[in-house]
Design a protein around this motif. Sequence first.
Motif, short mmCIF file in Angstrom:
data_model
loop_
_atom_site.label_atom_id
_atom_site.label_comp_id
_atom_site.label_asym_id
_atom_site.label_seq_id
_atom_site.Cartn_x
_atom_site.Cartn_y
_atom_site.Cartn_z
N ALA A 82 6.80 2.73 -10.69
CA ALA A 82 5.37 3.05 -10.79
C ALA A 82 5.08 4.44 -10.22
N ALA A 83 5.67 4.72 -9.07
CA ALA A 83 5.39 6.00 -8.39
C ALA A 83 5.88 7.19 -9.20
N MET A 84 6.94 7.02 -9.98
CA MET A 84 7.44 8.17 -10.74
C MET A 84 6.48 8.57 -11.85
N TYR A 85 5.51 7.70 -12.16
CA TYR A 85 4.46 8.03 -13.11
C TYR A 85 3.16 8.44 -12.42
N GLY A 86 3.17 8.47 -11.10
CA GLY A 86 1.97 8.85 -10.36
C GLY A 86 0.96 7.72 -10.23
N ILE A 87 1.39 6.48 -10.43
CA ILE A 87 0.49 5.34 -10.30
C ILE A 87 0.27 5.03 -8.82
N PRO A 88 -0.98 4.86 -8.37
CA PRO A 88 -1.20 4.45 -6.98
C PRO A 88 -0.44 3.16 -6.70
N THR A 89 0.44 3.20 -5.71
CA THR A 89 1.37 2.10 -5.47
C THR A 89 1.26 1.60 -4.04
N ILE A 90 0.87 0.35 -3.90
CA ILE A 90 0.80 -0.30 -2.59
C ILE A 90 2.09 -1.07 -2.38
N THR A 91 2.74 -0.84 -1.24
CA THR A 91 4.00 -1.51 -0.97
C THR A 91 3.88 -2.40 0.27
N LEU A 92 4.56 -3.55 0.21
CA LEU A 92 4.61 -4.48 1.34
C LEU A 92 6.02 -4.41 1.93
N TRP A 93 6.06 -4.26 3.25
CA TRP A 93 7.34 -4.06 3.93
C TRP A 93 7.63 -5.20 4.89
N GLY A 94 8.90 -5.65 4.90
CA GLY A 94 9.33 -6.70 5.81
C GLY A 94 10.12 -6.12 6.96
N VAL A 95 11.44 -6.33 6.96
CA VAL A 95 12.27 -5.82 8.05
C VAL A 95 12.70 -4.37 7.80
N THR A 96 12.33 -3.80 6.65
CA THR A 96 12.58 -2.38 6.41
C THR A 96 11.34 -1.58 6.78
#
Length: 358
Positions: free
Chosen positions: A285-299
């Motif tokens: 998604a990000a490579m197209y410039g789409i606003p991207t919300i990410t959820l992170w666990g142990v990373t």
Amino acid sequence: MSKVENIIKNNKALSEGFDAHILVIRLSAMGDVAMTVPILRTFRAIYPNVKITVLTRKFFEPVFAGIDNLEVYHADVHGKHKGVFGLSKLSKELRGLGITAVADLHNVLRSNVLKNFFSLRGIKVAQIDKGRAEKKALTKSVNKEFKQLKTTHQRYADVFEKLGYDIDLNHHSFPEKTKLTQKILELTKKTTKKWLGIAPFAQYESKVYPLELMVEVIEKLDQEDTYEILLFGGGKKEIGILNNIDSKYKNVINIAGKLSFEDELKLIGNLDVMLSMDSGNAHLAAMYGIPTITLWGVTHPFAGFMPFGQPMENAILPNLTKYDQIPTSIYGNKVPEGYENVMHSIQPEVIIASIDNL
């Protein structure tokens, strides 16, 4: 035949009107391959007279669509290019293309074998510095050096700098949205609502938001009646889960298993927002410039895998006060005792608010 004519004959890049021909190696995984795209776009804009050939798996070829003077060469690492003899054959095939330099963005056993074959022929090879020592210090449980490391995108750009091609990623430009196929339009019901992509899976369970909480997020978003919620995933088990969710809500459509990878990328490139784990779909998604919300666990984004061009506020993290050893690993494959449920500390309301704000 003159010496100059001989050089041109033996160098396909020159005979085709290019100044040089760079081989870019990135065999896997999907997210890492997707992260090469902004670098290659920027390279193409700055150095239009240098030809690029990307060595990767056949499945990933659509990722590079739309980049001029870029060709993809398929690495059949489980077939004719398997083992040392197969890689020797592969290097010979690639040399036949007139490669003048190699940018190894992978730096694994296979690419190191290829490096030796190219180096023996006098072809310059530059390899990515993965920053293993820095990442080890970041993931230590004791005396952790908790700081932002160089991004993977910049590490890729550094490889080209070693070959003499400086790349300033601030000059990157995203492409125009691609035209949707009739199949995509039919699948999405030609809706005029905002398109929200949700990719709820990842390679490791430690990076997956609990299913019951994700369903709660989807249910509340469905009730808002603002979005067409498009679910992404792969694999028989995942498709079954997504089909089940799809059947329960009016504004939810399961995309998994219904489109070719090429069409799926076109759809992703036309989203309004993507919600993803720390996984490949976030980078697509990000490579197209789409606003991207990410959820992170142990990373953690500090390891350098934040999706391209996304602000840090788009990364939703667990309770780092309670789980102060995060990141426990770079890829999510190491989960200390007591860290199995870190993602439960991310409240659905926080995710919904982030989406609504965007």
